[in-house]
Design a protein around this motif. Structure first.
Motif, mmCIF file in Angstrom:
data_model
loop_
_atom_site.group_PDB
_atom_site.id
_atom_site.type_symbol
_atom_site.label_atom_id
_atom_site.label_comp_id
_atom_site.label_asym_id
_atom_site.label_seq_id
_atom_site.Cartn_x
_atom_site.Cartn_y
_atom_site.Cartn_z
ATOM 1 N N LYS A 88 13.402 5.958 -5.254
ATOM 2 C CA LYS A 88 14.315 4.626 -6.148
ATOM 3 C C LYS A 88 13.043 4.569 -7.728
ATOM 4 O O LYS A 88 13.324 4.496 -8.409
ATOM 5 C CB LYS A 88 14.032 3.155 -5.058
ATOM 6 N N LYS B 48 14.013 5.472 -11.247
ATOM 7 C CA LYS B 48 14.225 4.210 -12.174
ATOM 8 C C LYS B 48 13.066 4.653 -13.759
ATOM 9 O O LYS B 48 13.302 4.662 -14.686
ATOM 10 C CB LYS B 48 13.234 2.664 -12.096
ATOM 11 N N ARG C 116 15.691 6.887 -15.780
ATOM 12 C CA ARG C 116 16.261 6.113 -16.688
ATOM 13 C C ARG C 116 15.443 5.784 -17.073
ATOM 14 O O ARG C 116 16.293 5.774 -18.551
ATOM 15 C CB ARG C 116 16.577 4.567 -15.860
#
Lengths: 287, 360
Positions: free
Chosen positions: B318, B322, B325
């Motif tokens: 995760k 992130k 992103r």
């Protein structure tokens, strides 16, 4: 490759605390077994004694001789029922184990479409009450023309969802890397099933065998609903009619003897198979 | 695999487009075919003797069926059977509530008891085979008529536990609805424990599969037996615990001694107009749905707890996503800003001092 021995050779002081913990439980758990054995040898007055006694005082074989005499007087000999039961049980257990291990392997390790759906169907089938599907089952048997055929004992019990669920849970624990190694060495799926999966899940197979046997051996539904010919019914059914039809004072002794006879095969099978449950080559072949 | 990662973006896109139109490869299909071949025998058996009867019993549940000498007479009543059971039947709801509370209480007891016994039987003691026999065999007897005789003699409860005082103690603390099933369970403690034979067997075979060297490694690192139990035994037995819980619930609910099963059977062969086979099927379906929900609840409780390791991996993935992103966002912003500046420069709003290289 030799399996571990179950029993240590000598008694040691260190075992004492465990035995002390287990013994009281053993007494409670052993109660029904002791009761059933004692009950079969009780003479008439002890069977109806009040308050009821747990242990037999004057053991007799009277109940057994009565049982034999009674079965001689009825039209069909006891051996016929015994034969039916044996044939049905052996074939059903064998077939059921073959089918469950095969499909458990497929469901757990082979990817194909509809795998999840089949698993869910199986899980739902476990939950469902078996008495509720009795009449549809009867209609299926009727349509297949199997009324009064020994196959009607066998076929309804061959696909046993509980056994499949159990075996599948064990197959899933077989590591994928082991199967991959076998594939690399040129094994086909059949080889993997026979030579990798089957030896690895032997304890599960033994457990499933005990389960299936118990279900088949004590099953009376098929006899009472799918058969009109008395000579094709099973021993369990016959023993049960003894209990129910002769629900008289004289019948009680025979019922006690009959329940001991029905219980013995379970005992013998368990003694044979319980070593198989333990002697597994846990995770052998993997580092 | 290495080649695909080196492929440029365009190639990858093209490949993806092509993959959409392609069917699965020959090898994959052959592999799947083996799966079907292995499944077919079981599937036929299950379809004929499980799935078809299940389906038709659902159809029967929507009908009122009367069996006459001329054959079966169906009259479609829709959900009529179900509403009748839920609203009018005096016994069903009472039995159902009793069943639910006693199952919820006794299932954990049976599973934990089986686990304890299995672990004891897995230790090195003399006469293990005999002990195992004693613990397993009651299951066979309990499913027979002998159970009735035994409970009649008071063998069903532990006489050492004073059930009377226990019951009063429980009911003084808890409201009556909860207290009654709890004291019932204590009253039938022995009977409950007799059910645990198969579970012990399953746990035993699960315990046998745990690698002994893991315990050795843990001991060398200074792990106590208690820690070994929580960190090695329990995680390894997780799937077996789920299996045993489900098996226990199913065994309790499909036992022929269960009052609901008796009720279903009674209404199946009752001759009254409104009952009969359709009514019984409806009842069985209702009951099965309840059992299914119960099993689902227990499965949720046991199955959702993930490994610590798995959790960490998930968290790391995760975090990485992130980061990626954010990076993309920054890149996009940079591009946008660059374009803006370009446009403004073209419009002549920004005058930047540029020097020609040729000057030097």
């Amino acid at each position: 490759m030799k399996g571990r021995k179950i029993n240590p050779k000598r008694f040691e002081i260190g075992q004492l605390k465990i035995i002390l913990l287990i013994l009281p439980l053993v007494i409670f758990m052993g109660m029904p077994i002791i009761f059933i054995i004692n009950h079969a040898f009780k003479p008439m007055e002890e069977l109806f004694a009040f308050p009821p006694t747990f242990f037999v005082k004057n053991a007799t074989l009277e109940n057994f001789s009565k049982l034999i005499k009674f079965s001689d007087s009825s039209g069909i000999p006891l051996s016929r029922y015994l034969f039916n039961s044996l044939v049905v049980t052996v074939i059903t257990v064998g077939l059921a184990l073959l089918l469950t291990t095969m499909s458990a392997f497929a469901l757990a390790k082979i990817k194909f479409k509809g795998r999840n759906a089949l698993t869910h169907i199986n899980q739902i089938a476990i939950m469902f009450v078996s008495t509720a599907v009795l009449i549809p089952r009867y209609l299926v048997i009727c349509k297949l023309g199997l009324i009064d055929n020994l196959l009607a004992h066998i076929l309804p019990l061959v696909a046993m969802p509980v056994a499949l669920f159990l075996v599948k849970q064990f197959v899933e624990q077989v590591p994928d890397s082991l199967l991959e190694a076998a594939y690399m060495d040129g094994a086909t799926d059949l080889d993997i099933y026979l030579k990798v999966i089957m030896p690895m899940i032997r304890p599960a197979v033994a457990t499933a065998a005990i389960l299936v046997f118990q279900q088949v051996w004590t099953n009376m539904e098929t006899s009472s609903y799918f058969f009109s010919d008395d000579s094709m019914k099973t021993l369990t059914f016959y023993m049960n009619t003894l209990v129910n039809v002769n629900n008289t004072v004289a019948g009680q002794g025979m019922a006690a003897a009959a329940s001991l006879i029905m219980f013995l095969p379970n005992l013998i099978l368990f003694i044979i198979l319980q070593n198989k449950v333990m002697n597994t080559m846990a995770n052998s072949g993997i580092k | 695999m290495a080649e695909t990662t080196k492929m440029s973006r365009k190639d990858k896109k093209a490949l993806k487009e092509r993959m959409k139109h392609l069917k699965s490869g020959k090898l994959e299909r052959r592999y799947a075919r083996m799966g079907y071949i292995f499944m077919i025998p079981w599937f036929i058996g299950a379809a004929v003797f499980l799935a078809y009867p299940l389906g038709s019993s659902f159809w029967y549940a929507l009908n009122n069926i009367r069996i006459t000498p001329l054959g079966r007479i169906f009259s479609f009543v829709g959900q009529g059977n179900f509403t009748q059971i839920l609203i009018q039947d005096p016994d069903f709801m009472i039995y159902l509530v009793d069943y639910l509370t006693s199952t919820i209480i006794s299932t954990p007891i049976i599973v934990v008891f089986a686990l304890i016994i299995a672990m004891m039987l897995n230790m090195k003691i003399k006469g293990k085979g005999f002990f195992r026999l004693i613990f397993f065999l009651p299951v066979i007897i309990v499913s027979g008529p002998i159970l009735g005789m035994l409970t009649a003699e008071g063998a069903g409860s532990i006489s050492a536990i004073d059930t009377q005082s226990l019951t009063s103690a429980i009911s003084s603390v808890l409201p009556d609805i909860i207290a009654k099933p709890i004291s019932d369970v204590f009253n039938n403690m022995i009977t409950t424990l007799w059910y645990s034979g198969v579970q012990i067997l399953i746990f035993l075979s699960g315990l046998q599969k745990i690698d002994k060297s893991m315990y050795e490694a843990a001991k060398i690192d200074g792990g106590s037996a208690w820690e070994c139990f929580w960190k090695i035994t329990l995680p390894n037995l997780k799937s077996m615990i789920l299996l045993n819980t489900i098996y226990t619930i199913v065994f309790i609910s499909n036992n022929s001694e269960n009052p609901i099963i008796v009720l279903i059977e009674e209404s199946m062969f009752s001759g009254t107009k409104e009952k009969g086979y359709g009514y019984a099927s409806a009842m069985a379906w209702l009951y099965s749905v309840v059992v299914l929900i119960l099993v689902g609840l227990f499965a949720l409780l046991l199955a959702t707890r993930k490994d610590q390791y798995e959790k960490q991996v998930k968290r790391a993935i995760k975090a990485r996503k992130k980061e990626a992103r954010n990076k993309k966002k920054i890149e996009r912003r940079n591009r946008r800003n660059a374009k803006k500046i370009e446009r403004q420069r073209a419009a002549g709003k920004i005058t930047t001092h540029t020097t020609d290289r040729s000057d030097y």
